[in-house]
Design a protein around this motif. Sequence first.
Motif, PDB file in Angstrom:
ATOM      1  N   LEU A   8      45.018  13.406  29.149  1.00 18.47           N
ATOM      2  CA  LEU A   8      45.137  12.073  28.576  1.00 18.47           C
ATOM      3  C   LEU A   8      44.181  12.007  27.390  1.00 18.47           C
ATOM      4  O   LEU A   8      42.980  12.211  27.536  1.00 18.47           O
ATOM      5  N   ILE A  10      42.856   9.634  24.322  1.00 19.20           N
ATOM      6  CA  ILE A  10      42.783   8.301  23.733  1.00 19.20           C
ATOM      7  C   ILE A  10      42.218   8.452  22.329  1.00 19.20           C
ATOM      8  O   ILE A  10      41.093   8.944  22.151  1.00 19.20           O
ATOM      9  N   SER A  16      46.370   5.320  19.468  1.00 20.34           N
ATOM     10  CA  SER A  16      47.414   5.890  20.318  1.00 20.34           C
ATOM     11  C   SER A  16      46.824   6.544  21.556  1.00 20.34           C
ATOM     12  O   SER A  16      45.638   6.905  21.593  1.00 20.34           O
ATOM     13  N   VAL A  17      47.680   6.708  22.545  1.00 19.43           N
ATOM     14  CA  VAL A  17      47.345   7.410  23.774  1.00 19.43           C
ATOM     15  C   VAL A  17      48.386   8.494  23.979  1.00 19.43           C
ATOM     16  O   VAL A  17      49.596   8.221  23.944  1.00 19.43           O
ATOM     17  N   THR A  27      53.352  10.376  23.308  1.00 22.55           N
ATOM     18  CA  THR A  27      52.354   9.554  22.632  1.00 22.55           C
ATOM     19  C   THR A  27      52.825   8.112  22.581  1.00 22.55           C
ATOM     20  O   THR A  27      53.987   7.831  22.262  1.00 22.55           O
ATOM     21  N   PHE A  30      48.798   1.954  20.949  1.00 22.46           N
ATOM     22  CA  PHE A  30      47.958   1.000  21.657  1.00 22.46           C
ATOM     23  C   PHE A  30      48.703  -0.314  21.920  1.00 22.46           C
ATOM     24  O   PHE A  30      48.381  -1.045  22.849  1.00 22.46           O
ATOM     25  N   ALA A  35      50.731   2.495  27.058  1.00 19.95           N
ATOM     26  CA  ALA A  35      49.369   2.913  26.724  1.00 19.95           C
ATOM     27  C   ALA A  35      48.353   2.171  27.558  1.00 19.95           C
ATOM     28  O   ALA A  35      47.392   2.757  28.074  1.00 19.95           O
ATOM     29  N   VAL A  39      45.742   4.017  30.295  1.00 23.08           N
ATOM     30  CA  VAL A  39      44.291   3.882  30.170  1.00 23.08           C
ATOM     31  C   VAL A  39      43.732   3.106  31.359  1.00 23.08           C
ATOM     32  O   VAL A  39      42.661   3.433  31.878  1.00 23.08           O
TER      33      VAL A  39
END
Length: 260
Positions: A8, A10, A16-17, A27, A30, A35, A39
Amino acid sequence: MAAESGRLIIDPASASVTVGEGDEARTYSFASPEAFRLVSDAWLRLGWDQKYVYSFTWLGRPVIQLPEDLIRVQEVIASIEPDVIVETGIAHGGSLVFYATLCKALGRGRVVGVDVEIRPHNRRAIEEHALFPLIELIEGDSTDPATVAQVEAQVAPGDTTLVLLDANHKKDHVLAELRAYGGLVTPGSYVVVADAIMGRVVGAPRTEPDWAWNNPAAAIEEFLGEDTRFALEEPPFAFNEGLVTERVTYWPGGYLRRVR
């Protein structure tokens, strides 16, 4: 803890994540709910490892819960306005005091706390608290018929009742609690089962390998298969002008509404 596997990443620079590796990487912006969920799942696991929930108090008593879980269950209590809130698992008494605070603010309700062992210093602190007149303490195994009878004696005919289960989290114990206290729950109200996250943190500190199946979520699944009075139903957010629609919670799938 998320459904996706792998790394993962960040990246605040690109907002983006990214989850996964190589050709399997995905991908998300946010701005996307995916996302936020990814997170949040990582944050929940980090919080577990760091014992984050062991750092809060409510009106002087330690309360070992995620703040979001307390705020979300507050929304449910404010909506239902129960006459009796039953909680199994007392620990330091912080959640009992939290629920008693809500009862006082609403001008209605009282709290019944059950624990197999109420340690003397915790009992003393709870009994000396300003909100103790709204709290009844019962010491005993929450699944023992004698204990259940004591709880039932605290509920008068016509009382609206909400139950929260936060004692022994092993599957068989939670299932026995659901069977014992389900009948106390008023139609339209809830039995709320804490810490169903256990099955998602296997391998983390302070966990056991059997948590993969020996957890509250497994008890909920079996209970719902045998008691048609209840349905798994996440209460809607009481207010939401944002984009988040899912709880960040240690109680995933823990709200069982009595539908009949």
